[in-house]
Design an enzyme around this catalytic site. Structure first.
Site, mmCIF file in Angstrom:
data_model
loop_
_atom_site.group_PDB
_atom_site.id
_atom_site.type_symbol
_atom_site.label_atom_id
_atom_site.label_comp_id
_atom_site.label_asym_id
_atom_site.label_seq_id
_atom_site.Cartn_x
_atom_site.Cartn_y
_atom_site.Cartn_z
ATOM 1 N N ARG A 58 0.828 -1.206 0.000
ATOM 2 C CA ARG A 58 0.000 0.000 0.000
ATOM 3 C C ARG A 58 0.869 1.266 0.000
ATOM 4 N NH1 ARG A 58 -3.535 2.396 4.376
ATOM 5 N NH2 ARG A 58 -5.136 3.566 3.255
ATOM 6 N N HIS A 62 0.602 4.318 -2.699
ATOM 7 C CA HIS A 62 0.364 5.700 -2.270
ATOM 8 C C HIS A 62 1.519 6.608 -2.667
ATOM 9 C CE1 HIS A 62 -3.217 5.568 0.645
ATOM 10 N NE2 HIS A 62 -3.215 4.430 -0.030
ATOM 11 N N VAL A 66 1.202 9.852 -5.917
ATOM 12 C CA VAL A 66 1.412 11.250 -5.521
ATOM 13 C C VAL A 66 2.861 11.633 -5.819
ATOM 14 C CG1 VAL A 66 1.382 12.899 -3.608
ATOM 15 C CG2 VAL A 66 -0.345 11.074 -3.714
ATOM 16 N N GLY A 68 4.632 10.753 -8.157
ATOM 17 C CA GLY A 68 5.370 9.673 -8.805
ATOM 18 C C GLY A 68 6.137 8.824 -7.808
ATOM 19 N N ASN A 87 -3.455 9.416 4.180
ATOM 20 C CA ASN A 87 -2.264 8.591 4.427
ATOM 21 C C ASN A 87 -2.077 8.209 5.890
ATOM 22 O OD1 ASN A 87 -1.302 8.252 1.798
ATOM 23 N ND2 ASN A 87 -0.137 10.170 1.843
ATOM 24 N N HIS A 189 -6.152 -5.767 -2.895
ATOM 25 C CA HIS A 189 -7.027 -5.819 -1.714
ATOM 26 C C HIS A 189 -7.270 -7.252 -1.252
ATOM 27 C CE1 HIS A 189 -8.948 -1.536 -2.205
ATOM 28 N NE2 HIS A 189 -7.707 -1.513 -1.784
#
Length: 318
Positions: A58, A62, A66, A68, A87, A189
């Site tokens: 994850r 993330h 954002v 790159g 976050n 997921h």
């Protein structure tokens, strides 16, 4: 339609030019054992806690969505990405995995301060997927670390649990990722967990239980997430094989057991349903599509050549 195709082609060319300097043997002359050193550190961490796997995966997603794939999510400052509300649920074990792998590399004189934190995160992500039973794949390397990390850059930059298919496709397309890539990456997921607040509206609202949610599953969720639940309580994203990276996530969607609205929409919407059905029926098809998608994800907005830096400390610029 032509405009959409031209936009996608432009984005694809832009992404291609930015990752042209990535290659699989990037460190062969500077830190030839980089992969084995990182894998050893990641495996040790994984054996301490399984959360290492979903947390690291994850964290990579993330980071790449954002600014790159530049490890900007790891930076700590008074206005950092990692402190944005979207976050705050990133598990500390993901950050710790990168820190431990960085320390292992720095303990080797040949590798000290030679490998970027962005590349360490990309390698660690591949390794946790494999440790959880998922596919192994070659990782393109040569990313450099960004020097900037701001809360504002996260705003409206990450998929939300309530997103519909068009919203998901639009957000992923901005990074050169197709609908098939998006569905495959959603399969991550199959690991991890969510806090009750992220899906509570599906099991508690004036109209009753969300009609796209399996009723028996919804009642189980209500038991695990009562109205005044401790906000720290977390629920497995995959109720069947939560500790195995497999295609059970897609079979769950067929049964109305997608935890988020954005998950279940992949099956509810007839445009993406065939892909869900394909992945549900073939773990191999899912694995192949996932490897393609995460490789493309790892190219998003990368800094190479003279751009960025190789951080001595992953939590702050040099």
């Amino acid at each position: 339609m032509k405009k959409q195709i031209l936009t996608f082609l432009f984005l694809s060319l832009f992404v291609a030019s930015s990752y042209a300097q990535l290659r699989k043997n990037f460190y062969q002359n500077t830190c030839p054992n980089v992969e084995s050193i990182v894998k050893s550190a990641v495996t040790k961490k994984f054996r301490q806690t399984f959360v290492t796997a979903p947390a690291t995966l994850r964290l990579f997603f993330h980071d790449c969505f954002v600014r790159g794939c530049d490890a900007s999510v790891l930076l700590a400052n008074a206005n950092a990405e990692k402190d944005h509300p979207d976050n705050l649920s990133l598990a500390g074990d993901g950050f710790d995995t990168v820190i431990k792998a960085k320390a292992a590399l720095d303990s080797n004189p040949n590798c000290r301060n030679k490998v970027s934190c962005a590349d360490i995160l990309a390698l660690a992500t591949r390794d946790v997927i494999g440790l959880a039973g998922g596919p192994s794949y070659s990782v393109e390397l040569g990313r450099r670390d960004g020097r900037v990390s701001t809360k504002n850059s996260v705003q409206n930059g990450l998929p939300q649990p309530h997103f519909k298919l068009d919203q998901l496709n639009s957000m992923f397309a901005k990074h050169g990722l197709s609908q098939t890539d998006m569905v495959a990456l959603s399969g991550a997921h199959t690991l991890g967990f969510s806090h009750c607040s992220k899906f509570s509206k599906r099991i508690y609202n004036k109209k009753g239980i969300d009609q796209t949610l399996n009723r028996q599953y919804a009642l189980q969720l209500r038991q695990m997430c009562p109205l005044k639940v401790d906000p720290r309580i977390a629920i497995n994203m995959d109720p069947t094989t939560p500790r195995t990276f497999d295609n059970a996530y897609f079979r769950n969607l067929q049964q109305g057991k997608g935890l988020f609205t954005s998950d279940q929409n992949l099956f509810t919407d007839t445009r993406s349903r065939p892909t869900v059905n394909q992945f549900a029926s073939s773990n191999n098809a899912f694995n192949q599509a996932f490897v393609t998608a995460i490789t493309k994800l790892g190219r998003v907005g990368v800094l190479t050549g003279n751009k960025g830096e190789i951080r001595r400390d992953c939590t702050r610029p040099n």
